[in-house]
Scaffold this motif. Structure first.
Motif, PDB file in Angstrom:
ATOM      1  N   ARG A 251       0.829  -1.209   0.000  1.00 16.16           N
ATOM      2  CA  ARG A 251       0.000   0.000   0.000  1.00 16.16           C
ATOM      3  C   ARG A 251       0.865   1.261   0.000  1.00 16.16           C
ATOM      4  O   ARG A 251       0.441   2.322  -0.478  1.00 16.16           O
ATOM      5  N   GLY A 252       2.080   1.164   0.529  1.00 18.47           N
ATOM      6  CA  GLY A 252       2.932   2.331   0.645  1.00 18.47           C
ATOM      7  C   GLY A 252       3.799   2.607  -0.567  1.00 18.47           C
ATOM      8  O   GLY A 252       4.563   3.579  -0.567  1.00 18.47           O
ATOM      9  N   ARG A 253       3.682   1.808  -1.607  1.00 18.84           N
ATOM     10  CA  ARG A 253       4.518   2.021  -2.782  1.00 18.84           C
ATOM     11  C   ARG A 253       3.961   3.138  -3.670  1.00 18.84           C
ATOM     12  O   ARG A 253       2.796   3.531  -3.553  1.00 18.84           O
ATOM     13  N   GLU A 254       4.799   3.623  -4.565  1.00 20.86           N
ATOM     14  CA  GLU A 254       4.406   4.718  -5.444  1.00 20.86           C
ATOM     15  C   GLU A 254       3.244   4.305  -6.344  1.00 20.86           C
ATOM     16  O   GLU A 254       3.245   3.218  -6.919  1.00 20.86           O
ATOM     17  N   LYS A 255       2.257   5.182  -6.442  1.00 23.46           N
ATOM     18  CA  LYS A 255       1.077   4.948  -7.278  1.00 23.46           C
ATOM     19  C   LYS A 255       0.388   3.630  -6.932  1.00 23.46           C
ATOM     20  O   LYS A 255      -0.058   2.890  -7.810  1.00 23.46           O
ATOM     21  N   ALA A 256       0.286   3.366  -5.624  1.00 27.52           N
ATOM     22  CA  ALA A 256      -0.345   2.130  -5.159  1.00 27.52           C
ATOM     23  C   ALA A 256      -1.862   2.279  -5.113  1.00 27.52           C
ATOM     24  O   ALA A 256      -2.401   3.386  -5.088  1.00 27.52           O
ATOM     25  N   SER A 257      -2.551   1.156  -5.069  1.00 31.62           N
ATOM     26  CA  SER A 257      -3.977   1.148  -4.790  1.00 31.62           C
ATOM     27  C   SER A 257      -4.203   1.616  -3.361  1.00 31.62           C
ATOM     28  O   SER A 257      -3.304   1.590  -2.521  1.00 31.62           O
ATOM     29  N   ASP A 258      -5.439   2.038  -3.056  1.00 34.93           N
ATOM     30  CA  ASP A 258      -5.775   2.395  -1.687  1.00 34.93           C
ATOM     31  C   ASP A 258      -6.106   1.171  -0.828  1.00 34.93           C
ATOM     32  O   ASP A 258      -6.319   1.290   0.381  1.00 34.93           O
ATOM     33  N   HIS A 259      -6.128  -0.017  -1.445  1.00 33.89           N
ATOM     34  CA  HIS A 259      -6.272  -1.284  -0.727  1.00 33.89           C
ATOM     35  C   HIS A 259      -4.918  -1.989  -0.678  1.00 33.89           C
ATOM     36  O   HIS A 259      -4.040  -1.736  -1.518  1.00 33.89           O
ATOM     37  N   ALA A 260      -4.763  -2.898   0.260  1.00 33.55           N
ATOM     38  CA  ALA A 260      -3.605  -3.785   0.295  1.00 33.55           C
ATOM     39  C   ALA A 260      -4.075  -5.216   0.020  1.00 33.55           C
ATOM     40  O   ALA A 260      -5.197  -5.585   0.386  1.00 33.55           O
ATOM     41  N   PRO A 261      -3.245  -6.031  -0.625  1.00 40.84           N
ATOM     42  CA  PRO A 261      -3.622  -7.427  -0.869  1.00 40.84           C
ATOM     43  C   PRO A 261      -3.834  -8.170   0.451  1.00 40.84           C
ATOM     44  O   PRO A 261      -3.073  -8.004   1.405  1.00 40.84           O
ATOM     45  N   THR A 262      -4.869  -8.988   0.479  1.00 42.67           N
ATOM     46  CA  THR A 262      -5.224  -9.780   1.657  1.00 42.67           C
ATOM     47  C   THR A 262      -5.232 -11.254   1.249  1.00 42.67           C
ATOM     48  O   THR A 262      -5.785 -11.598   0.204  1.00 42.67           O
ATOM     49  N   TRP A 263      -4.626 -12.121   2.063  1.00 45.56           N
ATOM     50  CA  TRP A 263      -4.432 -13.495   1.618  1.00 45.56           C
ATOM     51  C   TRP A 263      -4.639 -14.503   2.743  1.00 45.56           C
ATOM     52  O   TRP A 263      -4.626 -14.163   3.925  1.00 45.56           O
ATOM     53  N   ALA A 264      -4.831 -15.758   2.327  1.00 43.78           N
ATOM     54  CA  ALA A 264      -4.929 -16.887   3.249  1.00 43.78           C
ATOM     55  C   ALA A 264      -4.195 -18.063   2.647  1.00 43.78           C
ATOM     56  O   ALA A 264      -4.223 -18.274   1.422  1.00 43.78           O
ATOM     57  N   ILE A 265      -3.526 -18.823   3.492  1.00 42.74           N
ATOM     58  CA  ILE A 265      -2.857 -20.049   3.052  1.00 42.74           C
ATOM     59  C   ILE A 265      -3.625 -21.240   3.602  1.00 42.74           C
ATOM     60  O   ILE A 265      -3.936 -21.305   4.806  1.00 42.74           O
ATOM     61  N   LEU A 266      -3.958 -22.172   2.696  1.00 40.89           N
ATOM     62  CA  LEU A 266      -4.712 -23.379   3.045  1.00 40.89           C
ATOM     63  C   LEU A 266      -3.778 -24.579   2.928  1.00 40.89           C
ATOM     64  O   LEU A 266      -3.105 -24.764   1.909  1.00 40.89           O
ATOM     65  N   ARG A 267      -3.735 -25.380   3.972  1.00 40.08           N
ATOM     66  CA  ARG A 267      -2.915 -26.581   3.940  1.00 40.08           C
ATOM     67  C   ARG A 267      -3.436 -27.566   2.901  1.00 40.08           C
ATOM     68  O   ARG A 267      -4.641 -27.648   2.655  1.00 40.08           O
ATOM     69  N   ASP A 268      -2.535 -28.331   2.311  1.00 46.56           N
ATOM     70  CA  ASP A 268      -2.940 -29.357   1.346  1.00 46.56           C
ATOM     71  C   ASP A 268      -3.717 -30.460   2.058  1.00 46.56           C
ATOM     72  O   ASP A 268      -3.490 -30.717   3.247  1.00 46.56           O
TER      73      ASP A 268
END
Length: 268
Positions: A251-268
């Motif tokens: 989010r803090g990078r130049e010309k970034a979106s106003d959202h930040a990526p949100t993620w989840a990791i699922l075990r196999d």
């Protein structure tokens, strides 16, 4: 399996930042919102060069959703449904590009991935807020159909709902906004009551996790954010939930979106 959601706020303006994020974090599946591109202008080749198979549902200047699957890691996409069959708030407008559903497969196992961009609902009261609540009920009905099919599923995206008071930096700052109205929260709560698991909330029960910071009033610099990007899981996927996170640094990078990526990791 790493699944992620990212409201990019314009794919043309944010493409360099989006490609950086994909290269640096390599999600298995990425759901994008606010693509703001007609179908014919979607930069599919840019993602294919990175090893991602894209599908997209575009609209000129507004809205738009897409799903990317990491083909280098062995994932493939097959579209299931686009749209929920509900017209926009303006008379004669037709359906907005807010919903895309696909099966993601690898090694004979399939996961249903749904990418949504839920209506904002402002200003209120009025037709835009009524549309928001009606759209959420349409979404609930479709999620019930997915649940009945018993396929492992995740519904990711910008829900434009702040579910709890500890999901916002200051309650008073947002209390008159459509994102925090009792009707919006109640509609979101009904999804959870139907048996869906809020992945970020499950692993952060005390809240305090932001996914969005406005461009105005120094919100990013002062960490005045809130959580509106959510990942909802069926019980089978909830049982496999390993970790969640927000790529706040992007989010803090130049010309970034106003959202930040949100993620989840699922075990196999």
């Amino acid at each position: 399996m790493k699944i992620a959601t990212y409201n990019i706020n314009g794919i043309k303006a944010r493409l360099p930042r989006l490609k950086e994020w994909l290269t640096e974090t390599r999600p298995s599946v990425a759901c994008l919102q606010e693509v703001k591109s007609q179908d014919k202008d979607f930069p599919a080749a840019e993602f294919e060069e990175l090893g991602y198979q894209p599908i997209w549902h575009g609209q000129k200047s507004f809205n738009g959703v897409a799903i990317l699957a990491d083909t280098k890691a062995g994932y493939s996409l097959e579209e299931v449904q686009r749209g929920l069959g509900i017209d926009g708030p303006k008379e004669g407008e037709g359906e907005q590009a807010r919903y895309l559903e696909a099966d993601v497969s690898k090694d004979g196992q399939t996961t249903r991935i749904v990418c949504i961009y839920l209506p904002n609902g402002n200003p209120l009261p009025g037709p835009k807020f009524d549309y928001k609540i009606a759209w959420m009920e349409k979404l609930r009905a479709r999620m019930a159909d997915i649940w009945t099919s018993e396929v492992p599923a995740a519904v990711l995206g910008d829900y434009n709902v702040i579910p709890e008071n500890d999901d916002v930096y200051a309650v008073k700052a947002m209390e008159s906004d459509a994102l925090m109205q009792p009707e919006s929260r109640a509609a979101y709560a009904r999804l959870l009551a139907d048996g869906w698991c809020d992945a970020v909330r499950t692993l952060n029960p005390r809240g305090g996790v932001w996914t969005y910071w406005d461009y105005q009033a120094g919100a990013w610099q002062r960490d005045h954010g809130f959580r509106i990007d959510h990942i909802l899981l069926t019980p089978e996927l909830a049982d496999r939930l390993d970790s969640v996170g927000v790529d706040k640094e992007h989010r803090g990078r130049e010309k970034a979106s106003d959202h930040a990526p949100t993620w989840a990791i699922l075990r196999d």
